[in-house]
Design a protein around this motif. Structure first.
Motif, PDB file in Angstrom:
ATOM      1  N   LEU A  15      18.415 -30.979  16.212  1.00 26.72           N
ATOM      2  CA  LEU A  15      17.204 -30.055  17.046  1.00 26.72           C
ATOM      3  C   LEU A  15      16.172 -31.760  17.247  1.00 26.72           C
ATOM      4  CD1 LEU A  15      16.274 -27.575  13.773  1.00 26.72           C
ATOM      5  CD2 LEU A  15      17.095 -26.846  16.539  1.00 26.72           C
ATOM      6  N   GLY A  16      15.104 -30.675  17.662  1.00 24.45           N
ATOM      7  CA  GLY A  16      14.833 -32.639  18.565  1.00 24.45           C
ATOM      8  C   GLY A  16      13.808 -32.782  18.083  1.00 24.45           C
ATOM      9  N   ILE A  17      13.880 -33.829  16.385  1.00 27.29           N
ATOM     10  CA  ILE A  17      12.972 -34.250  16.138  1.00 27.29           C
ATOM     11  C   ILE A  17      14.100 -35.054  15.439  1.00 27.29           C
ATOM     12  CG2 ILE A  17      13.458 -33.419  13.554  1.00 27.29           C
ATOM     13  CD1 ILE A  17      10.183 -34.595  14.349  1.00 27.29           C
ATOM     14  N   ALA A  18      12.736 -36.750  15.472  1.00 24.42           N
ATOM     15  CA  ALA A  18      14.200 -38.162  15.314  1.00 24.42           C
ATOM     16  C   ALA A  18      14.036 -38.219  13.461  1.00 24.42           C
ATOM     17  CB  ALA A  18      12.762 -39.230  15.675  1.00 24.42           C
ATOM     18  N   ASP A  19      15.040 -39.220  13.458  1.00 23.22           N
ATOM     19  CA  ASP A  19      15.723 -39.210  11.921  1.00 23.22           C
ATOM     20  C   ASP A  19      13.670 -40.083  11.145  1.00 23.22           C
ATOM     21  OD1 ASP A  19      17.427 -37.856  11.366  1.00 23.22           O
ATOM     22  OD2 ASP A  19      18.562 -39.675  11.186  1.00 23.22           O
ATOM     23  N   ASP A  20      13.020 -40.582  11.335  1.00 25.37           N
ATOM     24  CA  ASP A  20      11.958 -41.408  11.266  1.00 25.37           C
ATOM     25  C   ASP A  20      10.814 -40.122  11.080  1.00 25.37           C
ATOM     26  OD1 ASP A  20      11.589 -41.664  13.790  1.00 25.37           O
ATOM     27  OD2 ASP A  20      10.903 -43.616  13.043  1.00 25.37           O
ATOM     28  N   ALA A  21      11.015 -38.705  12.201  1.00 29.67           N
ATOM     29  CA  ALA A  21       9.676 -38.026  12.223  1.00 29.67           C
ATOM     30  C   ALA A  21       9.522 -36.927  10.562  1.00 29.67           C
ATOM     31  CB  ALA A  21       8.920 -37.279  12.931  1.00 29.67           C
ATOM     32  N   LEU A  22      11.254 -37.104  10.061  1.00 31.78           N
ATOM     33  CA  LEU A  22      11.892 -36.041   9.408  1.00 31.78           C
ATOM     34  C   LEU A  22      11.461 -36.621   8.001  1.00 31.78           C
ATOM     35  CD1 LEU A  22      15.048 -35.066  10.089  1.00 31.78           C
ATOM     36  CD2 LEU A  22      13.174 -33.454   9.926  1.00 31.78           C
ATOM     37  N   PHE A  23      10.678 -35.745   6.854  1.00 29.94           N
ATOM     38  CA  PHE A  23      10.006 -35.865   5.337  1.00 29.94           C
ATOM     39  C   PHE A  23      10.648 -34.799   4.966  1.00 29.94           C
ATOM     40  CE2 PHE A  23       7.273 -38.189   8.573  1.00 29.94           C
ATOM     41  CZ  PHE A  23       7.129 -39.335   8.185  1.00 29.94           C
ATOM     42  N   VAL A  24      11.528 -35.204   3.510  1.00 28.59           N
ATOM     43  CA  VAL A  24      11.430 -34.063   2.675  1.00 28.59           C
ATOM     44  C   VAL A  24      10.587 -34.626   1.362  1.00 28.59           C
ATOM     45  CG1 VAL A  24      13.171 -33.668   0.757  1.00 28.59           C
ATOM     46  CG2 VAL A  24      13.963 -35.032   3.181  1.00 28.59           C
ATOM     47  N   VAL A  25       9.272 -33.029   1.404  1.00 30.89           N
ATOM     48  CA  VAL A  25       9.074 -33.487   0.456  1.00 30.89           C
ATOM     49  C   VAL A  25       8.802 -31.695  -0.631  1.00 30.89           C
ATOM     50  CG1 VAL A  25       6.308 -32.076   0.412  1.00 30.89           C
ATOM     51  CG2 VAL A  25       7.016 -33.911   2.048  1.00 30.89           C
ATOM     52  N   GLU A  26       9.661 -31.548  -0.913  1.00 32.53           N
ATOM     53  CA  GLU A  26      10.351 -30.509  -2.300  1.00 32.53           C
ATOM     54  C   GLU A  26       8.502 -29.530  -2.688  1.00 32.53           C
ATOM     55  OE1 GLU A  26      10.792 -33.491  -2.680  1.00 32.53           O
ATOM     56  OE2 GLU A  26      12.584 -33.731  -2.863  1.00 32.53           O
ATOM     57  N   ASN A  27       9.145 -28.578  -2.693  1.00 23.88           N
ATOM     58  CA  ASN A  27       8.029 -27.377  -3.669  1.00 23.88           C
ATOM     59  C   ASN A  27       7.964 -27.787  -4.836  1.00 23.88           C
ATOM     60  OD1 ASN A  27       7.400 -25.907  -1.188  1.00 23.88           O
ATOM     61  ND2 ASN A  27       9.514 -24.609  -1.411  1.00 23.88           N
ATOM     62  N   GLY A  28       6.648 -27.627  -6.024  1.00 22.51           N
ATOM     63  CA  GLY A  28       6.623 -26.934  -6.913  1.00 22.51           C
ATOM     64  C   GLY A  28       7.641 -26.194  -7.729  1.00 22.51           C
ATOM     65  N   ILE A  29       8.113 -26.989  -9.207  1.00 21.60           N
ATOM     66  CA  ILE A  29       8.406 -25.819  -9.769  1.00 21.60           C
ATOM     67  C   ILE A  29       7.583 -25.367 -11.431  1.00 21.60           C
ATOM     68  CG2 ILE A  29      10.960 -26.066  -9.018  1.00 21.60           C
ATOM     69  CD1 ILE A  29      10.961 -27.544 -10.960  1.00 21.60           C
ATOM     70  N   ASP A  30       6.524 -25.619 -11.364  1.00 16.32           N
ATOM     71  CA  ASP A  30       5.852 -25.492 -12.180  1.00 16.32           C
ATOM     72  C   ASP A  30       4.744 -24.769 -12.375  1.00 16.32           C
ATOM     73  OD1 ASP A  30       4.122 -27.118 -10.459  1.00 16.32           O
ATOM     74  OD2 ASP A  30       3.095 -28.559 -11.768  1.00 16.32           O
ATOM     75  N   HIS A  31       5.147 -24.039 -11.031  1.00 16.96           N
ATOM     76  CA  HIS A  31       3.650 -22.667 -10.763  1.00 16.96           C
ATOM     77  C   HIS A  31       3.346 -22.485 -12.496  1.00 16.96           C
ATOM     78  CE1 HIS A  31       7.098 -21.908  -8.649  1.00 16.96           C
ATOM     79  NE2 HIS A  31       6.535 -20.821  -9.025  1.00 16.96           N
ATOM     80  N   ARG A  32       4.881 -20.792 -12.259  1.00 19.35           N
ATOM     81  CA  ARG A  32       4.727 -20.187 -13.177  1.00 19.35           C
ATOM     82  C   ARG A  32       4.358 -20.801 -14.982  1.00 19.35           C
ATOM     83  NH1 ARG A  32       3.156 -16.246  -9.984  1.00 19.35           N
ATOM     84  NH2 ARG A  32       4.853 -15.826  -8.063  1.00 19.35           N
ATOM     85  N   SER A  33       4.128 -19.617 -16.205  1.00 19.84           N
ATOM     86  CA  SER A  33       3.633 -21.053 -17.279  1.00 19.84           C
ATOM     87  C   SER A  33       4.075 -19.251 -18.582  1.00 19.84           C
ATOM     88  CB  SER A  33       3.089 -21.385 -17.813  1.00 19.84           C
ATOM     89  OG  SER A  33       1.406 -20.770 -18.126  1.00 19.84           O
ATOM     90  N   GLU A  34       4.534 -19.414 -19.537  1.00 15.72           N
ATOM     91  CA  GLU A  34       4.615 -18.111 -20.355  1.00 15.72           C
ATOM     92  C   GLU A  34       3.353 -17.577 -21.293  1.00 15.72           C
ATOM     93  OE1 GLU A  34       6.506 -19.468 -23.977  1.00 15.72           O
ATOM     94  OE2 GLU A  34       6.117 -20.528 -24.184  1.00 15.72           O
ATOM     95  N   ASN A  35       2.145 -17.953 -20.385  1.00 17.79           N
ATOM     96  CA  ASN A  35       0.710 -18.152 -21.100  1.00 17.79           C
ATOM     97  C   ASN A  35       0.284 -17.434 -20.132  1.00 17.79           C
ATOM     98  OD1 ASN A  35       0.984 -19.600 -23.137  1.00 17.79           O
ATOM     99  ND2 ASN A  35       0.425 -21.925 -22.503  1.00 17.79           N
ATOM    100  N   GLU A  36       0.910 -17.219 -18.754  1.00 16.07           N
ATOM    101  CA  GLU A  36       0.429 -16.015 -18.104  1.00 16.07           C
ATOM    102  C   GLU A  36      -0.315 -15.114 -17.522  1.00 16.07           C
ATOM    103  OE1 GLU A  36       1.674 -16.626 -13.727  1.00 16.07           O
ATOM    104  OE2 GLU A  36       2.025 -19.380 -13.703  1.00 16.07           O
ATOM    105  N   PRO A  37      -1.090 -14.626 -17.364  1.00 14.90           N
ATOM    106  CA  PRO A  37      -1.572 -12.826 -17.982  1.00 14.90           C
ATOM    107  C   PRO A  37       0.310 -11.781 -16.936  1.00 14.90           C
ATOM    108  CG  PRO A  37      -2.757 -13.468 -16.489  1.00 14.90           C
ATOM    109  CD  PRO A  37      -2.328 -14.872 -16.696  1.00 14.90           C
ATOM    110  N   SER A  38       0.553 -11.077 -18.929  1.00 15.29           N
ATOM    111  CA  SER A  38       1.362 -10.251 -17.917  1.00 15.29           C
ATOM    112  C   SER A  38       1.045  -8.186 -17.946  1.00 15.29           C
ATOM    113  CB  SER A  38       2.384 -10.840 -18.607  1.00 15.29           C
ATOM    114  OG  SER A  38       2.548 -10.258 -19.760  1.00 15.29           O
ATOM    115  N   SER A  39       1.723  -7.383 -17.442  1.00 15.86           N
ATOM    116  CA  SER A  39       1.357  -5.883 -17.884  1.00 15.86           C
ATOM    117  C   SER A  39       2.420  -5.447 -17.313  1.00 15.86           C
ATOM    118  CB  SER A  39      -0.248  -5.648 -16.514  1.00 15.86           C
ATOM    119  OG  SER A  39       0.417  -5.664 -15.488  1.00 15.86           O
ATOM    120  N   ILE A  40       2.757  -4.449 -18.369  1.00 12.66           N
ATOM    121  CA  ILE A  40       4.616  -3.501 -18.263  1.00 12.66           C
ATOM    122  C   ILE A  40       4.088  -2.264 -16.910  1.00 12.66           C
ATOM    123  CG2 ILE A  40       3.657  -2.013 -19.724  1.00 12.66           C
ATOM    124  CD1 ILE A  40       6.892  -1.942 -20.742  1.00 12.66           C
ATOM    125  N   PRO A  41       5.004  -2.364 -16.332  1.00 10.85           N
ATOM    126  CA  PRO A  41       4.957  -1.849 -14.916  1.00 10.85           C
ATOM    127  C   PRO A  41       4.572  -0.334 -15.283  1.00 10.85           C
ATOM    128  CG  PRO A  41       6.445  -3.926 -15.039  1.00 10.85           C
ATOM    129  CD  PRO A  41       6.194  -3.489 -15.962  1.00 10.85           C
TER     130      PRO A  41
END
Length: 656
Positions: free
Chosen positions: A437-463
């Motif tokens: 693909l037409g992109i130079a290596d120095d224009a490629l950046f690895v920016v990982e997603n976060g994995i900390d957006h959920r917590s057991e304290n979040e509100p929940s409801s049974i389906p």
């Protein structure tokens, strides 16, 4: 007339290196008291050997204002004559035409540049009043530094916030302070007289003349000089008469000067954009046109990234462009409370009411053509995120070859025209490079997603379907995600069926949207004949219901073969629930679980699932392995890496 030189005795010079490399020349036409701060600053600089003060009156007037062993007064009405005296015996000469305030050792790095490269003829500096070098808005001279800064804080900010642009090529010197290479002075016959003895045009004409000899003019975009007596008008280079005189002597003027003054696609424009972003904060536009009623992975990352960008100190504003600003889905409503975020119409990616920004970022796959002319008019730089190349390589997601080819060509065009591409894992870089693909290596950046957006304290409801079936206390397994074929939901079903054959009693819940092409729907229907009493099939569910399943499930089955990232093991782990996944690709990169299977084998996968269901220690170890790197992959860190990349990209030349 031969210049008269007088030394003003006073406070001894401060300790300095054995061989200071530059002198300074101050052009003091009237009121020496206005120059007190300038004299004080320059005399304190270790790289300045002597401060010559050119006066149109007596040396006593200067001595009454400031006395120092470094100061020598030259009584002459000629800047060329004064420069000839001040440049003698030194390598560089700083000419100051108006009272200025500067940071300590402000000129040291420019002095170093000339020492290292004798081809540098002049170095100019950012200033509140310096024509096409004016800051924060070029061609717009103002009397004060940018709000919230003075010359010291701004210079520090410009130098410590990476990247550093280094010397920026410009057509001619500008501003109240210009550093001159004395080698260029001698080679190019020094400064030449100008009608009305205007010192500014002496410097401009010299810079043009020196460039004919192979000397280059540069800007130091990491140093801000406050011109304390800034006029209310623009640069003298906007006036017809001196421009014409300069043109007669140098026919190539004012071509390059006017081009750099008015054009956005130049190193000077990039340097000024970067400097302004460093000083005042980045203005970012996030393409949120995928923010519909359902919250899936793409929606999650748009909201999480936008939220964390708005918390970042280097971000000035975030324009979030959505389908309908008056109808924001519930999962994104909290963004309205964040003062840096404003909502605008996506308008088919034209963003019709969005403000001008530094960065336009589409943080997910481009599936429709991007109106590049509009994007380039609205933003300084444009970025797209490549989450994966699954659809690019897998034609089953399209009705026919023509549709697939259109998708591929659009992605190729987007990559080629973007100023940079973000990848959400190192694993995705492989396919990007393999497909050329037409992109130079120095224009490629690895920016990982976060994995900390959920917590057991979040509100929940049974389906409600759990209640209607009486499943609220039943053990169950979950397969979560749309039925794209690469997610291998049918393989997860086969693992469940094997567990049932071994006597396990867990129910199975399938959660996710049906896709029209490239799904495993038929395979799932064939496998699930006769199992409806123990099976629950749900569409995408609200966040509270998903949280309830994350909290109460016995195991999540996630046998995906191709992902750019893959959130399920982390989301489940945040609620203490283990996941069955195959440890290769990005999941191997992001997790730390040596016991996770590394190949597809139905019996081995079933063995692993049974172990996680029956052995609490193994389940706890699996959860810990999935979350081992959670401190490295937070959404705050995603925003930090994004901002670092934004600055880097803003300092690079613009793409096609």
């Amino acid at each position: 007339m031969t210049p008269t030189i007088t030394q003003t005795a006073g406070r001894p010079a401060t300790d300095a290196p054995a061989a200071p490399r530059a002198n300074a020349l101050l052009w003091v036409v009237e009121r020496p008291e206005l120059w007190l701060e300038t004299m004080l600053s320059l005399c304190a600089m270790s790289g300045i050997a002597t401060v010559f003060v050119c006066v149109h009156h007596s040396a006593d007037d200067v001595g009454k204002v400031f006395k120092h062993d470094k100061i020598k007064v030259i009584e002459t009405f000629s800047l060329p004559d004064a420069a000839a005296v001040a440049a003698a015996g030194t390598g560089q000469l700083l000419v100051v035409l108006e009272p200025i305030a500067v940071a300590p050792e402000a000129f040291e790095r420019a002095i170093d540049w000339i020492d290292e490269d004798p081809r540098i003829g002049t170095v100019s500096f950012l200033s509140n009043a310096a024509g096409y070098l004016s800051f924060p808005h070029r061609n717009s001279e103002v009397p004060v530094p940018p709000p919230g800064h003075n010359e010291q804080t701004l210079t520090e900010r410009l130098r410590t916030r990476l990247p550093d642009t280094g010397p920026v090529p410009i057509s001619n010197p500008e501003g109240a302070a210009v550093l001159i290479n004395c080698g260029a002075l001698s080679t190019s016959d020094g400064l030449q007289p100008w009608p009305d003895a205007d010192p500014f045009f002496c410097l401009v004409e010299f810079g043009l003349r020196a460039s004919r000899r192979g000397f280059n003019n540069y800007l130091d975009a990491g140093t801000f000089v406050w011109r304390m007596t800034a006029p209310g008008s623009t640069s003298g280079l906007t006036h017809d008469a001196p421009r014409h005189r300069l043109h007669l002597k140098h026919p190539f003027f004012p071509g390059l000067h006017d081009y750099q003054r008015d054009t956005m696609a130049t190193p000077l424009a990039s340097a000024l954009d970067l400097a302004r972003a460093k000083a005042q904060g980045l203005r970012v536009l996030i393409d949120g046109s995928a923010l519909g009623p359902q919250e899936m992975g793409t929606q999650l990352l748009i909201v999480a990234l936008t939220s964390q960008l708005a918390e970042h100190p280097d971000i000035k504003s975030v324009a979030l462009c959505v389908p309908d600003p008056a109808n924001i889905p519930a999962y994104a409503q909290h963004l309205r409370l964040m003062p840096k975020i404003t909502f605008h119409r996506a308008g088919g990616l034209h963003f019709p009411d969005a403000p001008e920004v530094d960065i336009i970022h589409r943080p997910y796959q481009p599936i429709e053509p991007i109106p590049w002319d509009r994007w380039r008019a609205l933003g300084k730089r444009s970025i797209i995120t490549i989450q994966d190349l699954i659809a690019y390589r897998n034609g089953s997601y399209f009705q026919n070859w023509e549709n697939w080819a259109g998708y591929r060509l659009n992605l190729e065009a987007a990559v080629a025209r973007a100023d940079a591409v973000f990848s959400i894992s190192h694993d995705v870089l492989g396919p990007i490079r393999e497909e050329k693909l037409g992109i130079a290596d120095d224009a490629l950046f690895v920016v990982e997603n976060g994995i900390d957006h959920r917590s057991e304290n979040e509100p929940s409801s049974i389906p409600s379907t759990f209640l209607s079936r009486g499943w609220q206390a039943e053990p169950f397994l979950v397969i979560l995600g749309a039925n794209y074929s690469h997610k291998n939901r049918d393989l997860g079903i086969r693992v469940w069926q094997k567990l049932r054959e071994r006597g396990r009693k867990e129910k199975l819940v399938l959660v996710g949207a049906n896709v029209p092409q490239g799904s495993t729907r038929l395979e799932e229907v064939k496998l699930l004949q006769g199992n409806h009493e123990d099976l629950l099939v749900l569409p995408d569910v609200p966040g509270e219901e998903r949280n309830w399943m994350l909290r109460h499930a016995s195991l999540f089955l996630y046998p995906t073969a191709a992902e750019g990232f893959g959130q399920i093991p982390f989301e489940a782990g945040s609620f203490g629930c283990p996941s069955l996944y195959v440890s290769f690709g990005p999941l191997r990169e992001l997790t730390d679980d040596p016991d996770a299977p590394r190949q597809y084998d139905l019996d081995a996968l079933t063995d692993r699932a049974e172990l996680l269901l029956t052995d609490p220690d193994a389940a706890r170890k699996a959860v810990a392995g999935a979350l081992r790197n959670i401190g490295d992959y937070t959404w705050k860190r995603t925003a930090e890496k994004s901002v670092e990349a934004y600055f880097s990209i803003l300092g690079r030349p613009r793409g096609m």
